[in-house]
Each structure stands twice: as C-alpha cells, then as structure tokens.
Design a protein around this motif. Structure first.
Motif, PDB file in Angstrom:
ATOM      1  N   ALA A   1      31.089  32.970  30.558  1.00  0.00           N
ATOM      2  CA  ALA A   1      31.465  33.196  31.955  1.00  0.00           C
ATOM      3  C   ALA A   1      32.631  34.178  32.055  1.00  0.00           C
ATOM      4  N   ALA A   2      33.621  34.031  31.173  1.00  0.00           N
ATOM      5  CA  ALA A   2      34.753  34.959  31.205  1.00  0.00           C
ATOM      6  C   ALA A   2      34.318  36.383  30.877  1.00  0.00           C
ATOM      7  N   THR A   3      33.370  36.526  29.951  1.00  0.00           N
ATOM      8  CA  THR A   3      32.878  37.857  29.592  1.00  0.00           C
ATOM      9  C   THR A   3      32.197  38.518  30.780  1.00  0.00           C
ATOM     10  N   LEU A   4      31.343  37.776  31.474  1.00  0.00           N
ATOM     11  CA  LEU A   4      30.658  38.344  32.636  1.00  0.00           C
ATOM     12  C   LEU A   4      31.637  38.655  33.757  1.00  0.00           C
ATOM     13  N   TRP A   5      32.617  37.795  33.931  1.00  0.00           N
ATOM     14  CA  TRP A   5      33.596  37.974  35.007  1.00  0.00           C
ATOM     15  C   TRP A   5      34.469  39.196  34.754  1.00  0.00           C
ATOM     16  N   LEU A   6      35.105  39.245  33.597  1.00  0.00           N
ATOM     17  CA  LEU A   6      35.998  40.354  33.271  1.00  0.00           C
ATOM     18  C   LEU A   6      35.226  41.660  33.129  1.00  0.00           C
ATOM     19  N   GLY A   7      34.118  41.631  32.378  1.00  0.00           N
ATOM     20  CA  GLY A   7      33.351  42.854  32.179  1.00  0.00           C
ATOM     21  C   GLY A   7      32.729  43.360  33.457  1.00  0.00           C
ATOM     22  N   GLY A   8      32.219  42.425  34.286  1.00  0.00           N
ATOM     23  CA  GLY A   8      31.642  42.847  35.562  1.00  0.00           C
ATOM     24  C   GLY A   8      32.662  43.501  36.470  1.00  0.00           C
ATOM     25  N   LEU A   9      33.861  42.941  36.513  1.00  0.00           N
ATOM     26  CA  LEU A   9      34.911  43.553  37.338  1.00  0.00           C
ATOM     27  C   LEU A   9      35.260  44.942  36.823  1.00  0.00           C
ATOM     28  N   ALA A  10      35.310  45.117  35.502  1.00  0.00           N
ATOM     29  CA  ALA A  10      35.585  46.447  34.949  1.00  0.00           C
ATOM     30  C   ALA A  10      34.499  47.438  35.362  1.00  0.00           C
ATOM     31  N   GLY A  11      33.229  46.997  35.329  1.00  0.00           N
ATOM     32  CA  GLY A  11      32.146  47.879  35.750  1.00  0.00           C
ATOM     33  C   GLY A  11      32.245  48.254  37.211  1.00  0.00           C
ATOM     34  N   VAL A  12      32.532  47.290  38.073  1.00  0.00           N
ATOM     35  CA  VAL A  12      32.669  47.577  39.508  1.00  0.00           C
ATOM     36  C   VAL A  12      33.866  48.481  39.759  1.00  0.00           C
ATOM     37  N   ALA A  13      34.962  48.243  39.032  1.00  0.00           N
ATOM     38  CA  ALA A  13      36.150  49.081  39.212  1.00  0.00           C
ATOM     39  C   ALA A  13      35.880  50.527  38.814  1.00  0.00           C
TER      40      ALA A  13
ATOM     41  N   PRO B   1      42.172  49.780  48.807  1.00  0.00           N
ATOM     42  CA  PRO B   1      42.656  48.410  48.575  1.00  0.00           C
ATOM     43  C   PRO B   1      41.872  47.688  47.485  1.00  0.00           C
ATOM     44  N   PHE B   2      40.567  47.918  47.439  1.00  0.00           N
ATOM     45  CA  PHE B   2      39.757  47.266  46.408  1.00  0.00           C
ATOM     46  C   PHE B   2      40.160  47.737  45.017  1.00  0.00           C
ATOM     47  N   VAL B   3      40.315  49.050  44.857  1.00  0.00           N
ATOM     48  CA  VAL B   3      40.663  49.598  43.545  1.00  0.00           C
ATOM     49  C   VAL B   3      42.038  49.113  43.110  1.00  0.00           C
ATOM     50  N   ARG B   4      43.007  49.086  44.032  1.00  0.00           N
ATOM     51  CA  ARG B   4      44.349  48.632  43.675  1.00  0.00           C
ATOM     52  C   ARG B   4      44.326  47.178  43.216  1.00  0.00           C
ATOM     53  N   LEU B   5      43.667  46.311  43.997  1.00  0.00           N
ATOM     54  CA  LEU B   5      43.631  44.897  43.644  1.00  0.00           C
ATOM     55  C   LEU B   5      42.840  44.670  42.361  1.00  0.00           C
ATOM     56  N   ALA B   6      41.766  45.437  42.165  1.00  0.00           N
ATOM     57  CA  ALA B   6      40.998  45.318  40.928  1.00  0.00           C
ATOM     58  C   ALA B   6      41.835  45.723  39.722  1.00  0.00           C
ATOM     59  N   ALA B   7      42.688  46.735  39.894  1.00  0.00           N
ATOM     60  CA  ALA B   7      43.557  47.151  38.792  1.00  0.00           C
ATOM     61  C   ALA B   7      44.520  46.038  38.404  1.00  0.00           C
ATOM     62  N   VAL B   8      45.087  45.362  39.406  1.00  0.00           N
ATOM     63  CA  VAL B   8      45.982  44.236  39.121  1.00  0.00           C
ATOM     64  C   VAL B   8      45.212  43.105  38.443  1.00  0.00           C
ATOM     65  N   GLU B   9      44.011  42.823  38.956  1.00  0.00           N
ATOM     66  CA  GLU B   9      43.204  41.738  38.394  1.00  0.00           C
ATOM     67  C   GLU B   9      42.817  42.029  36.952  1.00  0.00           C
ATOM     68  N   LEU B  10      42.451  43.259  36.651  1.00  0.00           N
ATOM     69  CA  LEU B  10      42.105  43.621  35.275  1.00  0.00           C
ATOM     70  C   LEU B  10      43.310  43.498  34.348  1.00  0.00           C
ATOM     71  N   ALA B  11      44.498  43.841  34.849  1.00  0.00           N
ATOM     72  CA  ALA B  11      45.696  43.696  34.028  1.00  0.00           C
ATOM     73  C   ALA B  11      45.948  42.224  33.695  1.00  0.00           C
ATOM     74  N   VAL B  12      45.786  41.351  34.697  1.00  0.00           N
ATOM     75  CA  VAL B  12      45.962  39.916  34.447  1.00  0.00           C
ATOM     76  C   VAL B  12      44.904  39.416  33.470  1.00  0.00           C
ATOM     77  N   MET B  13      43.690  39.920  33.618  1.00  0.00           N
ATOM     78  CA  MET B  13      42.625  39.519  32.700  1.00  0.00           C
ATOM     79  C   MET B  13      42.911  39.987  31.278  1.00  0.00           C
ATOM     80  N   GLY B  14      43.435  41.198  31.128  1.00  0.00           N
ATOM     81  CA  GLY B  14      43.792  41.683  29.804  1.00  0.00           C
ATOM     82  C   GLY B  14      44.846  40.803  29.149  1.00  0.00           C
ATOM     83  N   ALA B  15      45.834  40.385  29.943  1.00  0.00           N
ATOM     84  CA  ALA B  15      46.850  39.477  29.413  1.00  0.00           C
ATOM     85  C   ALA B  15      46.235  38.130  29.044  1.00  0.00           C
ATOM     86  N   THR B  16      45.247  37.681  29.838  1.00  0.00           N
ATOM     87  CA  THR B  16      44.594  36.403  29.554  1.00  0.00           C
ATOM     88  C   THR B  16      43.794  36.463  28.266  1.00  0.00           C
ATOM     89  N   VAL B  17      43.147  37.598  28.002  1.00  0.00           N
ATOM     90  CA  VAL B  17      42.410  37.751  26.745  1.00  0.00           C
ATOM     91  C   VAL B  17      43.365  37.674  25.568  1.00  0.00           C
TER      92      VAL B  17
END
Length: 669
Positions: free
Chosen positions: A222-234, A319-335
């Motif tokens: 689930a984490a792989t699909l979530w993080l990877g999917g967000l990267a693809g959308v971003a 706004p979507f790109v900015r928030l996605a960038a923050v979310e990806l950074a948090v996800m990177g720290a979580t990994v």
C-alpha cells in the motif's frame, strides 16, 4: 523550484526540454538519508566495533547497507508508481484502444530508469548483506565463493535475488510496454520487487510470523502504491501535458484505500514486534511513534488535497504541485525512517524466546494443547493473510453496496448475507483453533479443507461479487479503469478455458488425488507458504466449479439445468470415492511430516486419517443439498422469466395484430 508552474491545463504548462527537477529529488533523498541516520542512532542500528575474536565487517558495511536499502526502496517505489500511473490513472491514447499516450510512455521510460538504478543498488545491497552476514569486508565478500550459495540457500539471499530478477524484468520489458496492460504488468512486477525483502526481515522470524508477514506485505504494498502514485501524478502535474483532474481524481480514490491499509497493517505489525504496551517507551517504540506521526501528517495532507487542491485543478495546478512536493518530502523521510526501523532491534526477539520447537518454526505458533472439541473455538491465533483477505473483501463489497445505494439501485439482501457469511467462515477456519489444529491433525485439516473447497465457495459465488463490481465501478469512455480490466479478464481465453464445465470439474476432482496421493501434501505441510498455497487452491478450485454450476456472475459457460445437476452428482461421486480411498489407505499420508512435529499427544496417524476420510464423506452431502436447492430455485426463476418474456412477446404480437386490423378497417371504410 516548483513555483514556476503556469496555471493553465492546456496547452502544456512546460516546454519540451525544460529542466528536470533533479535538485528537488536529490533534496528528498538527502532528507531521507538524514532521517535514516537519526533512526539508526535512536534504534541502536549504527555500526559498532565487534568484540575481540568475533568477525566484524567494518563501519563501511554498517553504513552502506542501510544506505543501499534506502536507494533501492526509493527506486523501486518510483518504478511501481510511475508504471501504475501510466496503466490505471492516465487515460490511454486516442488512436489505439488501450495504448499509452506520449505522457504515459514517458512515465514508463522514467520508471525503467528508476528500476535500473534500483537494480544496481540492489546488487550492491546483496553483496553488502553477504558481507554483514559473514562479518567480512565488502572487498572479501565480492570475491568469496560462498556468495552463490548465499543467494540459493539462505532466505535473505533468495529474497534479494528475487528482487534483482524482478527489477531486471522491469528494465528489460520497458521498451516493449506500449499499452496500459503492459504498464500494468510492469507495475505488478515492481510492487513484488518492493515486497519480497519483507519475507526475510524481522517479521519473517517473529513467533507470530503469519500475522507479522501479512501485515508487513500489506503495509509495503500500500505504501508503494501511495508514494509511487503520488510521484507519478506530481510529474504529470509538473509537465502539464496530461488531464490532471482525471488523473488526480483517480489517484485520490486509490490513496484513500492505501492510507487505511497502511494504517491498519502498521498497527498490526507494531503490535507483534512491540509485544506489550510498555515497550512503546523503548527506542524501537519511539521510532514506531515517529512513523505513526508521519502517517497522520500524510493523511492530513491527503485530506487537504481532496478538500482544497483537487476542486481548483480546473483553474490552477500550482497549489496541487506545491502540496504534492511537501507530501513527497514527508514520504521520503518516512521511507528513511522505515529503513532505520528495519535495521533496529525490536523488543520481541525474532525467535520469540531463543529456543523454539520444530512445529513452531514451521507454523509460526507453539503447538496447541492436547485436542479437545471446545478448543476449536477457544484457541485463537489470527492468520494475517486470511484475516487481511476477509477485511479487504468485506470492505470492497461494502463499498460496492454504498455506490449502488447512492444511485438508488437495489441489491438482494440474500447476496449480501451470503458474502459476509462466507468471509466469516474463512475467519473461523483460519483464526481459531480450527486453524491451529488443522496444522497438526489430519482429521481437523479435512474439516478445514472441505469447508474451503465446498462450503465457502458456494457462499461467495452466490453473492455475485463480479456483478456487484461491474455495476458499481465507473465506466470510462476511454475504456480504462478497473471495470474495463475486469471485463477484459472475463472475456479472456484463459477464463473461457477454465470455466468450461469439464475443465472446472477436472480441476476440482483430480487435484484432490494429486495433492494427497502423490506426496505433495507432505511437502506443502512442511512450510506455511505451502500450507497457504494449498488453502488458496482449495478455495479457487471450489469457486471455479461452483461458479460454473450456480454462479450468477457473467463469464462462465452455462449448461442447461438438468445437465448441471447430472454434472454435480458425477463430481460428488468422484469426491466420495476420494473419501473412501482415504479411509481404506493402510499407511499414513504425510507420516514423516507429522512425526517431524514431535508432538507427544498426537493420536494414531492411520486412525486419525480414517476419521478425516469419514469427515470428507459426511461433508460431501452438505454442498449437494445446498447446490441442488440453489439450482432448483434458479431453474424456477429462469422458467418464470422465460414465461414472462413469452407472454410479453405474445401481448406485443396481439397488439400489433389488432392495430393492423384497425388500420385495415379504417382503410376499407
């Protein structure tokens, strides 16, 4: 760096050849590396000098191994997410049904690059793991002749080799993936590559490894699909050459399911690894708390996406790109935090107590006490795989019902009751004493087998899950999405072959004799994966056969009702002969396995086997009565529908005849 995105959705927001945000990706990696180092320090995973006389791989291996793990995880997640985005989230090309657009092909190529990086870092991780395993420097590990034995005979080596093979498949197949189906196949391979290392970590050795492994596999997938999917959308949002509103809307639904799956599976795995609530104050518990906080933050960011940025996509992407960038950074720290946790020592040791029996090493739980009938209910041991299946299947069915109810469509209550009754039986068969004693007593195993093979499939088939899915899933004009994939699967040659009545009947009956009278049963029972595979086979073979007989879903070949009854009686006769053969067999089936368990209270193996054959004989009467009743009801309803259709046709013909006579009378008049 992210702020120069234009606010238009068409034409593309960026020019071809414009700079790629590598600096941002590097920043996320550095953030993940920093969190990894902090987690290793907190959890006691930093390399330390070994005591005199013990082998020591050196500090380089101690730091390089988690670093390689981090890079491999990030690369694999990107490969999975980008191919998933191209396969399911991005509409296909207009010229070819199911073909990839230019944006989709670009995502697949980028996924190939990520998989290539992951292939290199995974190879480095394999060598570093071997060096850490033997306590030798990495230069000695590369030249050591035992490396080949490590990847063949040791579970950690086999898992890393499997990951290498899967990533290699992705790299080699990228150039030929030109359709959404091809991209979907690459996504499955990449997700599998992300999960296989979990089979050899802390959860693989835990005393409750069935629950621990299942929760960890769900968690990582689930984490792989979530993080990877967000990267693809971003990435699509950054370039501006795709229908972002459609893609983001589809991803939002997927992300919601992933958030729930990651949260529940993470709680289950933490419960197994921490042991008691008091251990939450340990260093391992502190890391778990940190990961929980990160998950809550990501969930909040996802909610903000759904509530604020998605409705504004028609006018602005920024706004979507900015928030996605923050979310990806948090996800990177979580990994990075997750990798640090995997290298830290949990409060509950991998082997539970240091010394375990043969039975516990096979099953993942201590041998049950001497058999008493009431212990089939009072003994509780959650099987993580089947419990996860029941929860997911129940949630999906409930979601379909909610969609139909929101549209005002009706769904028979009996089907809903049948579905959840089938799932409840699965939980009882696997998470109570039935599951524990089925691993050590042939007679109880036959109860579980017959229920998986003949009771549960009937309940699930009569619930019409495929019909519910087809009615609930949205139909896209571009012929994409899960509904179209399901339709394509039902129309495939493989499904048409398997649902031939003779093929389904042969699989249902012949597999019984192959499993029990060829030595395969002995082999499968020696490993919990083999036992799980046997249970899955029983469920699928029974589901296939009863789908052909009484299924209400589309896709199977329907025989006339009298022929279905004849086929049922013929197959049940073969099943009854199998039970008689068990009762007449003079030597114990899988006798070596049962003696290997070294459980002193086990009964005489032949007598217990004869009891199991009697249970199989008696149990065979139940599905015959249930299916005959279901066939009779379906036959009566079909005749009523046919009679009603004939009556309507006759009424239309009579009305047309009267109208024609009136018209002729008016003409003559």
């Amino acid at each position: 760096m992210i702020e120069d995105v234009t606010e238009q959705t068409s034409p593309p927001a960026t020019r071809p050849g414009q700079w790629w945000p590598w600096s941002y990706a590097l920043g996320v990696l550095l953030l993940g590396g920093g969190v990894l180092a902090l987690a290793l320090w907190v959890g006691g995973g930093t390399p330390t000098e070994a005591p005199p006389g013990l082998p020591d791989p050196g500090p380089f291996v101690g730091w390089a191994l988690p670093g390689a793990r981090l890079l491999t995880d990030v690369a694999t997640v990107l490969a999975a997410g980008l191919t998933l985005t191209a396969a399911l989230l991005l509409p296909p090309g207009e010229q070819t049904t199911g073909g990839l657009t230019v944006a989709g092909r670009r995502l697949v190529r980028t996924a190939g690059v990520a998989a290539g990086v992951g292939l290199v870092t995974a190879a480095a991780e394999l060598v570093l793991t071997y060096a850490d395993f033997l306590g030798i420097p990495v230069t000695a590990a590369v030249a050591d002749a035992g490396l080949s034995s490590f990847v063949v005979e040791i579970v950690q080596g086999r898992a890393l080799l499997a990951q290498l093979v899967l990533l290699g498949v992705v790299v080699l197949a990228v150039s030929s993936a030109r359709t959404t189906r091809g991209a979907g196949g690459l996504a499955l391979a990449a997700v599998a590559a992300a999960t296989v290392p979990a089979l050899s970590g802390h959860s693989a050795g835990a005393s409750d490894h069935m629950l621990a492994q299942a929760s960890l596999l769900v968690h990582i997938s689930a984490a792989t699909l979530w993080l990877g999917g967000l990267a693809g959308v971003a990435l699509l949002a950054r370039r501006g050459d795709a229908p972002l509103a459609t893609v983001a809307g589809r991803f939002s639904t997927l992300a919601l399911w992933c958030v729930v799956a990651v949260g529940l599976s993470g709680l289950a795995n933490a419960w197994v690894r921490l042991g008691t609530p008091a251990e939450i104050a340990s260093s391992y518990g502190v890391l778990v708390i940190g990961k929980t906080v990160a998950l809550v933050a990501l969930g909040a960011l996802g909610w903000w996406h759904r509530a604020r940025t998605l409705p504004r996509l028609a006018t602005s992407r920024r706004p979507f790109v900015r928030l996605a960038a923050v979310e990806l950074a948090v996800m990177g720290a979580t990994v990075g935090l997750a990798v640090g946790i995997s290298r830290s020592v949990p409060p509950v040791p991998d082997d539970g107590s240091g010394t375990i029996s043969v039975a516990e090493s096979i099953h993942g739980f201590p041998p049950p006490p001497p058999f008493q009938p009431w212990r089939l209910v009072t003994e509780i041991y959650p099987d993580g795989y089947w419990l996860t299946f029941a929860l997911v299947a129940g949630a999906l069915y409930a979601t379909g019902l909610r969609v139909l109810r929101a549209r005002g469509d009706a769904w028979p209550v009996g089907r809903t009751v049948s579905w959840y009754a089938g799932l409840l039986v699965i939980v009882v068969l696997t998470c109570t004493g039935v599951g524990k004693y089925a691993a050590v007593l042939f007679s109880v195993h036959m109860v579980q087998h017959m229920s998986f093979n003949m009771l549960v499939p009937i309940l699930l088939v009569l619930a019409g899950p495929i019909t519910l899915a087809l009615r609930a899933l949205p139909a896209h004009r571009d012929r994409t999405g899960l509904r179209q994939l399901l339709l394509d699967l039902l129309k495939s040659k493989v499904v048409r072959f398997l649902t031939h009545p003779l093929v389904a009947s042969a699989i249902f009956v012949v597999s019984l004799y192959l499993v029990y009278f060829t030595g395969l049963f002995d082999l499968l029972m020696r490993d919990h994966w083999g036992h799980l595979a046997m249970q899955v086979h029983f469920l699928l073979s029974g589901g296939l056969f009863f789908w052909v007989l009484v299924g209400i879903d589309p896709g199977s070949r329907r025989l006339p009702y009298p022929m279905r009854m004849v086929l049922l009686l013929a197959v049940m006769a073969g099943h009854a002969f199998f039970s008689v053969a068990l009762m007449s067999f003079g030597r114990p089936i899988a006798g070596e396995y049962y003696r290997l368990l070294q459980i002193d209270w086990l009964p005489d193996l032949v007598a217990d086997q004869q009891l199991g054959g009697g249970i199989g004989w008696a149990f065979g009467e139940i599905p015959v009565l249930v299916v005959l009743g279901a066939l009779f009801v379906q036959w009566v309803r079909a005749d009523r529908r046919r009679a009603a259709a004939i009556d309507r046709a006759l009424d239309r013909a009579e009305a047309e005849q009267l109208a024609k006579e009136r018209e002729n009378g008016q003409t003559l008049g």
